[in-house]
Scaffold this motif. Structure first.
Motif, PDB file in Angstrom:
ATOM      1  N   SER A  13      35.753  37.386  40.357  1.00 28.08           N
ATOM      2  CA  SER A  13      35.663  38.750  39.845  1.00 28.08           C
ATOM      3  C   SER A  13      36.905  39.555  40.155  1.00 28.08           C
ATOM      4  O   SER A  13      37.478  39.468  41.223  1.00 28.08           O
ATOM      5  CB  SER A  13      34.439  39.443  40.452  1.00 28.08           C
ATOM      6  OG  SER A  13      34.424  40.792  40.081  1.00 28.08           O
ATOM      7  N   THR A  14      37.322  40.349  39.187  1.00 27.79           N
ATOM      8  CA  THR A  14      38.493  41.188  39.375  1.00 27.79           C
ATOM      9  C   THR A  14      38.308  42.135  40.542  1.00 27.79           C
ATOM     10  O   THR A  14      39.227  42.464  41.277  1.00 27.79           O
ATOM     11  CB  THR A  14      38.757  42.008  38.098  1.00 27.79           C
ATOM     12  OG1 THR A  14      38.867  41.088  37.015  1.00 27.79           O
ATOM     13  CG2 THR A  14      40.025  42.796  38.203  1.00 27.79           C
ATOM     14  N   HIS A  31      34.539  46.902  39.471  1.00 29.68           N
ATOM     15  CA  HIS A  31      33.521  45.868  39.231  1.00 29.68           C
ATOM     16  C   HIS A  31      32.363  46.428  38.400  1.00 29.68           C
ATOM     17  O   HIS A  31      31.909  45.803  37.435  1.00 29.68           O
ATOM     18  CB  HIS A  31      33.017  45.359  40.586  1.00 29.68           C
ATOM     19  CG  HIS A  31      31.858  44.416  40.504  1.00 29.68           C
ATOM     20  ND1 HIS A  31      31.998  43.050  40.446  1.00 29.68           N
ATOM     21  CD2 HIS A  31      30.516  44.656  40.476  1.00 29.68           C
ATOM     22  CE1 HIS A  31      30.809  42.488  40.386  1.00 29.68           C
ATOM     23  NE2 HIS A  31      29.888  43.432  40.410  1.00 29.68           N
ATOM     24  N   GLN A  34      33.460  47.172  34.750  1.00 30.92           N
ATOM     25  CA  GLN A  34      33.616  45.959  33.951  1.00 30.92           C
ATOM     26  C   GLN A  34      32.268  45.416  33.498  1.00 30.92           C
ATOM     27  O   GLN A  34      32.118  44.964  32.362  1.00 30.92           O
ATOM     28  CB  GLN A  34      34.379  44.907  34.762  1.00 30.92           C
ATOM     29  CG  GLN A  34      35.848  45.233  34.934  1.00 30.92           C
ATOM     30  CD  GLN A  34      36.568  44.219  35.802  1.00 30.92           C
ATOM     31  OE1 GLN A  34      36.001  43.705  36.771  1.00 30.92           O
ATOM     32  NE2 GLN A  34      37.811  43.925  35.483  1.00 30.92           N
ATOM     33  N   SER A  38      30.716  44.909  29.775  1.00 29.33           N
ATOM     34  CA  SER A  38      30.236  43.609  29.310  1.00 29.33           C
ATOM     35  C   SER A  38      28.814  43.702  28.769  1.00 29.33           C
ATOM     36  O   SER A  38      28.486  43.087  27.747  1.00 29.33           O
ATOM     37  CB  SER A  38      30.316  42.572  30.434  1.00 29.33           C
ATOM     38  OG  SER A  38      29.413  42.873  31.469  1.00 29.33           O
ATOM     39  N   ARG A 169      36.340  36.266  35.628  1.00 26.75           N
ATOM     40  CA  ARG A 169      37.543  37.086  35.526  1.00 26.75           C
ATOM     41  C   ARG A 169      37.997  37.205  34.065  1.00 26.75           C
ATOM     42  O   ARG A 169      38.222  38.299  33.552  1.00 26.75           O
ATOM     43  CB  ARG A 169      38.677  36.472  36.365  1.00 26.75           C
ATOM     44  CG  ARG A 169      39.982  37.264  36.294  1.00 26.75           C
ATOM     45  CD  ARG A 169      41.098  36.473  36.944  1.00 26.75           C
ATOM     46  NE  ARG A 169      40.875  36.271  38.363  1.00 26.75           N
ATOM     47  CZ  ARG A 169      41.266  37.119  39.292  1.00 26.75           C
ATOM     48  NH1 ARG A 169      41.887  38.236  38.955  1.00 26.75           N
ATOM     49  NH2 ARG A 169      41.033  36.878  40.565  1.00 26.75           N
ATOM     50  N   ILE A 170      38.093  36.055  33.379  1.00 30.51           N
ATOM     51  CA  ILE A 170      38.545  36.062  31.988  1.00 30.51           C
ATOM     52  C   ILE A 170      37.504  36.728  31.097  1.00 30.51           C
ATOM     53  O   ILE A 170      37.833  37.497  30.189  1.00 30.51           O
ATOM     54  CB  ILE A 170      38.832  34.626  31.516  1.00 30.51           C
ATOM     55  CG1 ILE A 170      40.025  34.057  32.286  1.00 30.51           C
ATOM     56  CG2 ILE A 170      39.103  34.599  30.015  1.00 30.51           C
ATOM     57  CD1 ILE A 170      40.353  32.619  31.938  1.00 30.51           C
ATOM     58  N   LEU A 172      35.240  39.101  31.840  1.00 32.84           N
ATOM     59  CA  LEU A 172      35.221  40.551  32.003  1.00 32.84           C
ATOM     60  C   LEU A 172      36.454  41.195  31.398  1.00 32.84           C
ATOM     61  O   LEU A 172      36.382  42.282  30.820  1.00 32.84           O
ATOM     62  CB  LEU A 172      35.090  40.915  33.483  1.00 32.84           C
ATOM     63  CG  LEU A 172      33.754  40.559  34.155  1.00 32.84           C
ATOM     64  CD1 LEU A 172      33.778  40.940  35.627  1.00 32.84           C
ATOM     65  CD2 LEU A 172      32.584  41.237  33.453  1.00 32.84           C
ATOM     66  N   ARG A 173      37.595  40.539  31.518  1.00 30.73           N
ATOM     67  CA  ARG A 173      38.800  41.076  30.887  1.00 30.73           C
ATOM     68  C   ARG A 173      38.682  41.046  29.364  1.00 30.73           C
ATOM     69  O   ARG A 173      39.146  41.965  28.681  1.00 30.73           O
ATOM     70  CB  ARG A 173      40.021  40.281  31.349  1.00 30.73           C
ATOM     71  CG  ARG A 173      40.445  40.598  32.783  1.00 30.73           C
ATOM     72  CD  ARG A 173      41.687  39.839  33.183  1.00 30.73           C
ATOM     73  NE  ARG A 173      42.119  40.213  34.528  1.00 30.73           N
ATOM     74  CZ  ARG A 173      43.133  39.649  35.167  1.00 30.73           C
ATOM     75  NH1 ARG A 173      43.815  38.670  34.585  1.00 30.73           N
ATOM     76  NH2 ARG A 173      43.475  40.048  36.381  1.00 30.73           N
ATOM     77  N   ALA A 176      36.573  43.909  28.369  1.00 27.41           N
ATOM     78  CA  ALA A 176      37.318  45.163  28.463  1.00 27.41           C
ATOM     79  C   ALA A 176      38.258  45.332  27.280  1.00 27.41           C
ATOM     80  O   ALA A 176      38.375  46.413  26.701  1.00 27.41           O
ATOM     81  CB  ALA A 176      38.096  45.193  29.783  1.00 27.41           C
ATOM     82  N   ILE A 177      38.931  44.239  26.904  1.00 24.51           N
ATOM     83  CA  ILE A 177      39.859  44.294  25.773  1.00 24.51           C
ATOM     84  C   ILE A 177      39.124  44.581  24.472  1.00 24.51           C
ATOM     85  O   ILE A 177      39.591  45.327  23.618  1.00 24.51           O
ATOM     86  CB  ILE A 177      40.640  42.967  25.667  1.00 24.51           C
ATOM     87  CG1 ILE A 177      41.575  42.809  26.878  1.00 24.51           C
ATOM     88  CG2 ILE A 177      41.435  42.898  24.379  1.00 24.51           C
ATOM     89  CD1 ILE A 177      42.223  41.442  26.969  1.00 24.51           C
TER      90      ILE A 177
END
Length: 427
Positions: A13-14, A31, A34, A38, A169-170, A172-173, A176-177
């Protein structure tokens, strides 16, 4: 998702999944943001593009009442499912473990199978929808020739699944994107349509038709705002991240997710509904096109025609990620309990099976939307609304929630949704 995978995801996790502590649980952090995004992305799928038509066609007053009920229906139902998963004595339990613990092996596996069947058909829909959206955009907006459907669908489905295989990590990113532009575009389109708003028909409908319209519209709200597919994995990550504070933090994230959904989605719905007449809504439904496609067709507005496919692409992709998370978790749980396969092997088999099934469906391009809605809708209502509330009266750990107004409200809404969908299927 298996307990070992949840641990891996938490470590990636970021925000950092360090040892659970109460010192960082009270403040809102990256956290939490994110995971709010999601869950929002999981809920806002292709259904939002048809939601204004499905709700608006019933008239203005049913729309107002459903808008008022949308937040309590969405938040309380998902909170109930989160509490159910957290009620397990096993701190690493996923959804399949919890239902087996509380309802026994046979009933637990049946519920777990229903849970999987409520999610998997939606992935098939999204595979077809994403392929059609990209193909249409390439042909109509970019002026290119239609590519090989086998190649296009394979690349798109493989790309979405690859994001999920990269870990939390990927994932959640990616959310976000995807979600930030989705929220921005929905908000912008809602404001863009304001100059074309018309005064709605304020006359009160006949009582019988009004009640029937409200009743049959309940499943639409249940289905459109559902992010149940991601709840089990979401809760497990919070349990690993926050320890004893997981329930409070999970409920805080769910509340903000529901508020975000209601604010942006209902603004979009109202703006679309006020821009069209009842006759136009009926025409859009008959044409079986999304609200943005219909607006583009009747206004010849190149701006909407360009943004429409973009919104559809982002909405389908973000929702696909969340639903794949739930389908992957439930499949692994079912297989490991029925066979001697390890969780790691079962997970790989599940990913391969789902990839080829979604790819095959996207290539064949069947007209499955109505059929899948009828299959997924009532199962979602049973899993999200009814089953957790039954558990409240069966599971000692949930006994403090018995006879609360929120519990009775969700149980009643779930029952209405299931019976409405059965009525629609029989008529």
């Amino acid at each position: 998702m298996t307990p070992s995978q949840d641990a891996t995801l938490s470590n990636a996790s970021t925000a950092g999944a360090h040892t659970p502590s109460n010192t960082h649980s009270s403040k809102w952090n990256l956290h939490d943001t994110q995971w709010t995004l999601s869950l929002f992305g999981t809920a806002v799928g292709a259904g939002i593009l048809f939601l204004p038509i499905n709700i608006g066609i019933g008239g203005f007053w049913p729309l107002i009442i459903l808008a008022c009920l949308a937040f309590p229906m969405t938040f309380l139902a998902h909170r109930g499912l989160a509490r159910f998963v957290l009620s397990s004595k096993n701190k690493d339990a996923d959804f399949t473990d919890v239902v087996e613990e509380h309802f026994g092996v046979t009933a637990g596996r049946l519920i777990s199978l229903l849970y999987f069947l409520s999610i998997f058909p939606i992935l098939l829909i999204y595979g077809v929808g994403l392929t059609n959206t990209v193909d249409s955009f390439m042909v109509n907006q970019m002026g290119l020739e239609s590519p090989s459907r086998v190649l296009l669908s394979g690349v798109l489905v493989a790309g979405m699944i690859s994001l999920m295989m990269g870990g939390e990590r990927i994932m959640l990113r990616a959310f976000a994107i995807l979600v930030y532009p989705l929220v921005g575009i929905l908000f912008f389109l809602s404001l863009y349509l304001i100059p074309s708003w018309q005064m709605p028909d304020m006359s009160l409908p006949e009582a019988g038709n009004f009640t029937k319209t409200l009743w049959l519209s309940v499943p639409i709200i249940v289905f459109s705002f559902s992010h149940a597919a991601a709840i089990s994995s979401f809760v497990n990550v919070q349990r690993g991240h926050y320890g004893n504070q997981a329930t409070n933090k999970a409920e805080a994230i769910l509340k903000r997710t529901s508020l975000l959904l209601i604010t942006f989605v209902l603004l979009f719905v109202f703006s679309c509904v006020l821009s069209l007449t009842g006759e136009q809504m009926a025409a859009a439904k008959a044409a079986n096109v999304s609200i943005l496609s219909y607006l583009a067709n009747i206004t010849s507005n190149s701006f909407i025609a360009t943004l429409g496919p973009l919104v559809a692409f982002i909405a389908i992709t973000s929702s696909f990620l969340g639903h794949f998370l739930g389908a992957r978790e439930s499949f692994t749980g079912l297989v490991t309990k029925q066979t001697s396969l390890s969780a790691k092997v079962a997970d790989k088999i599940g990913v391969l099976i789902m990839f080829f099934a979604i790819w095959f469906c996207a290539v064949k391009n069947p007209s499955i939307l109505d059929m899948m809605d009828q299959l997924s809708g009532p199962i979602i209502a049973m899993i999200l609304f009814i089953m957790p509330m039954i558990a409240v009266y069966k599971v000692p750990a949930l006994s403090k929630y018995r006879n609360r107004l929120s519990t009775l409200f969700i149980l009643a809404v779930g029952s209405l949704a299931v019976f409405a969908l059965i009525y629609s299927m029989l008529n």
